[in-house]
Design an enzyme around this catalytic site. Structure first.
Site, PDB file in Angstrom:
ATOM      1  N   PRO A 287       0.797  -1.228   0.000  1.00 28.31           N
ATOM      2  CA  PRO A 287       0.000   0.000   0.000  1.00 28.31           C
ATOM      3  C   PRO A 287       0.831   1.282   0.000  1.00 28.31           C
ATOM      4  CG  PRO A 287      -0.143  -1.133   2.114  1.00 28.31           C
ATOM      5  CD  PRO A 287       0.532  -2.068   1.175  1.00 28.31           C
ATOM      6  N   ASN A 288       0.288   2.260  -0.721  1.00 23.19           N
ATOM      7  CA  ASN A 288       0.820   3.625  -0.803  1.00 23.19           C
ATOM      8  C   ASN A 288       2.078   3.752  -1.662  1.00 23.19           C
ATOM      9  OD1 ASN A 288      -1.183   4.832   0.959  1.00 23.19           O
ATOM     10  ND2 ASN A 288      -0.190   3.703   2.611  1.00 23.19           N
TER      11      ASN A 288
ATOM     12  N   TYR B 165      11.230   8.746   1.192  1.00 27.42           N
ATOM     13  CA  TYR B 165      11.182   7.622   0.248  1.00 27.42           C
ATOM     14  C   TYR B 165      11.871   7.904  -1.082  1.00 27.42           C
ATOM     15  CZ  TYR B 165       7.803   5.906   3.641  1.00 27.42           C
ATOM     16  OH  TYR B 165       7.214   5.483   4.807  1.00 27.42           O
TER      17      TYR B 165
ATOM     18  N   ASN C 178       8.074  -5.337  -1.008  1.00 25.51           N
ATOM     19  CA  ASN C 178       7.948  -4.232  -0.054  1.00 25.51           C
ATOM     20  C   ASN C 178       6.493  -4.209   0.421  1.00 25.51           C
ATOM     21  OD1 ASN C 178       7.746  -1.926   1.443  1.00 25.51           O
ATOM     22  ND2 ASN C 178       8.881  -0.634   0.002  1.00 25.51           N
TER      23      ASN C 178
ATOM     24  N   HIS D 268      12.643  -2.418   2.146  1.00 25.97           N
ATOM     25  CA  HIS D 268      12.137  -1.102   2.524  1.00 25.97           C
ATOM     26  C   HIS D 268      13.064  -0.030   1.973  1.00 25.97           C
ATOM     27  CE1 HIS D 268       9.259  -3.003   5.102  1.00 25.97           C
ATOM     28  NE2 HIS D 268      10.248  -3.771   5.542  1.00 25.97           N
ATOM     29  N   LEU D 269      12.443   1.032   1.472  1.00 22.47           N
ATOM     30  CA  LEU D 269      13.230   2.181   1.027  1.00 22.47           C
ATOM     31  C   LEU D 269      13.909   2.849   2.211  1.00 22.47           C
ATOM     32  CD1 LEU D 269      10.222   3.069  -1.046  1.00 22.47           C
ATOM     33  CD2 LEU D 269      12.432   3.222  -2.167  1.00 22.47           C
ATOM     34  N   SER D 270      13.138   3.046   3.277  1.00 22.00           N
ATOM     35  CA  SER D 270      13.659   3.744   4.459  1.00 22.00           C
ATOM     36  C   SER D 270      14.250   2.726   5.440  1.00 22.00           C
ATOM     37  CB  SER D 270      12.525   4.518   5.138  1.00 22.00           C
ATOM     38  OG  SER D 270      11.525   3.632   5.604  1.00 22.00           O
TER      39      SER D 270
ATOM     40  N   HIS E 265       4.266  -4.293   9.460  1.00 18.98           N
ATOM     41  CA  HIS E 265       4.218  -4.163  10.917  1.00 18.98           C
ATOM     42  C   HIS E 265       2.947  -4.749  11.523  1.00 18.98           C
ATOM     43  CE1 HIS E 265       7.354  -1.469   9.661  1.00 18.98           C
ATOM     44  NE2 HIS E 265       6.482  -0.671   9.057  1.00 18.98           N
TER      45      HIS E 265
ATOM     46  N   ARG F 280       7.525   0.986  13.687  1.00 22.62           N
ATOM     47  CA  ARG F 280       8.082   0.455  12.434  1.00 22.62           C
ATOM     48  C   ARG F 280       9.257  -0.479  12.672  1.00 22.62           C
ATOM     49  NH1 ARG F 280       5.534   3.714   8.445  1.00 22.62           N
ATOM     50  NH2 ARG F 280       5.170   5.802   9.226  1.00 22.62           N
TER      51      ARG F 280
ATOM     52  N   ARG G 178       5.175  10.902  -2.735  1.00 21.26           N
ATOM     53  CA  ARG G 178       4.925  10.654  -1.316  1.00 21.26           C
ATOM     54  C   ARG G 178       6.197  10.867  -0.488  1.00 21.26           C
ATOM     55  NH1 ARG G 178       4.557   4.650   1.359  1.00 21.26           N
ATOM     56  NH2 ARG G 178       3.959   5.312   3.436  1.00 21.26           N
TER      57      ARG G 178
ATOM     58  N   ASP H 125       1.627 -15.546   6.940  1.00 17.61           N
ATOM     59  CA  ASP H 125       1.182 -16.909   6.637  1.00 17.61           C
ATOM     60  C   ASP H 125       1.269 -17.199   5.141  1.00 17.61           C
ATOM     61  OD1 ASP H 125       0.727 -17.315   9.306  1.00 17.61           O
ATOM     62  OD2 ASP H 125      -1.461 -17.272   9.179  1.00 17.61           O
TER      63      ASP H 125
ATOM     64  N   GLU I   2      12.376  -9.265   1.945  1.00  8.81           N
ATOM     65  CA  GLU I   2      11.609  -8.082   2.384  1.00  8.81           C
ATOM     66  C   GLU I   2      12.440  -6.826   2.119  1.00  8.81           C
ATOM     67  OE1 GLU I   2       9.822  -8.212   6.400  1.00  8.81           O
ATOM     68  OE2 GLU I   2      10.558  -6.166   6.624  1.00  8.81           O
TER      69      GLU I   2
ATOM     70  N   ALA J 296       3.208  -0.642   5.065  1.00  7.41           N
ATOM     71  CA  ALA J 296       2.827  -0.685   6.486  1.00  7.41           C
ATOM     72  C   ALA J 296       2.336  -2.065   6.927  1.00  7.41           C
ATOM     73  CB  ALA J 296       1.762   0.373   6.762  1.00  7.41           C
TER      74      ALA J 296
ATOM     75  N   ARG K 253      13.322   4.623  12.553  1.00 10.15           N
ATOM     76  CA  ARG K 253      12.140   5.481  12.517  1.00 10.15           C
ATOM     77  C   ARG K 253      11.273   5.256  13.777  1.00 10.15           C
ATOM     78  NH1 ARG K 253       9.307   5.095   6.885  1.00 10.15           N
ATOM     79  NH2 ARG K 253       8.283   6.946   7.759  1.00 10.15           N
TER      80      ARG K 253
HETATM   81  C1  DQA Z   1       8.207   1.245   3.879  1.00  4.54           C
HETATM   82  C2  DQA Z   1       8.316   1.437   5.389  1.00  4.54           C
HETATM   83  C3  DQA Z   1       6.955   1.235   6.058  1.00  4.54           C
HETATM   84  O1  DQA Z   1       7.060   1.450   7.457  1.00  4.54           O
HETATM   85  C4  DQA Z   1       5.940   2.232   5.500  1.00  4.54           C
HETATM   86  O2  DQA Z   1       4.677   2.006   6.069  1.00  4.54           O
HETATM   87  C5  DQA Z   1       5.892   2.200   4.017  1.00  4.54           C
HETATM   88  C6  DQA Z   1       7.130   2.141   3.266  1.00  4.54           C
HETATM   89  C7  DQA Z   1       9.543   1.580   3.175  1.00  4.54           C
HETATM   90  O3  DQA Z   1       9.710   1.166   2.039  1.00  4.54           O
HETATM   91  O4  DQA Z   1      10.398   2.265   3.756  1.00  4.54           O
HETATM   92  O5  DQA Z   1       4.820   2.309   3.413  1.00  4.54           O
HETATM   93  O6  DQA Z   1       7.901  -0.112   3.599  1.00  4.54           O
END
Ligand code: DQA
Length: 149
Positions: A11-12, A24, A75, A101-103, A81, A112, A19, A88, A99, A78, A108
């Protein structure tokens, strides 16, 4: 037989570029997909990418990947978390999942720091912006011995 990778975004992440670029980065999702595709194509590896804002659709994509993919770069946004469902699903498909993550989620907000998914993934890459995805794809390439040392 050559390998195939599912590059899956949660998501997002469709809003990447616009964003919170200070967190990011300014690269769009399409540009990230293209960069990862270029990287793996150099080894003859196929990449298919998908994004969804919906947990159940992410589960469906993971299930479908059983039929064609050899590994997944994921990725989960959210859902990282919160989602026992995705944990599963990752366990069920028995594919190597990295897995991403950009950040740097560990630097953080406290909520997270915890990933419900990392423990059932082959590993986690976080904190390198869009390059996190390339490093994750490289982890699969290394796993399959396209890359050595
Ligand atoms: C994220 C980190 C997550 O905590 C956050 O909710 C995201 C982006 C990242 O790529 O840094 O949507 O997955």
């Amino acid at each position: 037989m050559s390998k195939s990778i599912l590059l899956l975004h949660g998501p997002n992440l469709n809003l990447l570029g616009a964003r919170q670029p200070e967190v990011y980065g300014s690269m769009t999702l399409d540009a990230i997909n293209a960069a990862v595709e270029r990287r793996v194509a150099a080894f003859g590896v196929e990449l298919r990418s998908a994004q969804s804002n919906h947990e159940g659709e992410l589960v469906d994509r993971l299930h479908e990947a059983r039929c064609w993919a050899d590994g997944v770069v994921f990725n989960p946004g959210a859902y990282t978390h919160t989602s026992v469902v995705l944990r599963d699903a990752i366990t069920a498909i028995e594919l190597p999942v990295i897995e991403v993550h950009l950040s740097n989620i560990h630097g953080r907000e406290g909520f997270r720091h915890k990933s419900l998914l990392a423990g059932v993934c082959l590993g986690q890459v976080a904190g390198f912006g869009w390059h996190s995805y390339v490093l994750a794809a490289d982890a699969l390439l290394r796993q399959w011995e396209y890359l050595r040392d």
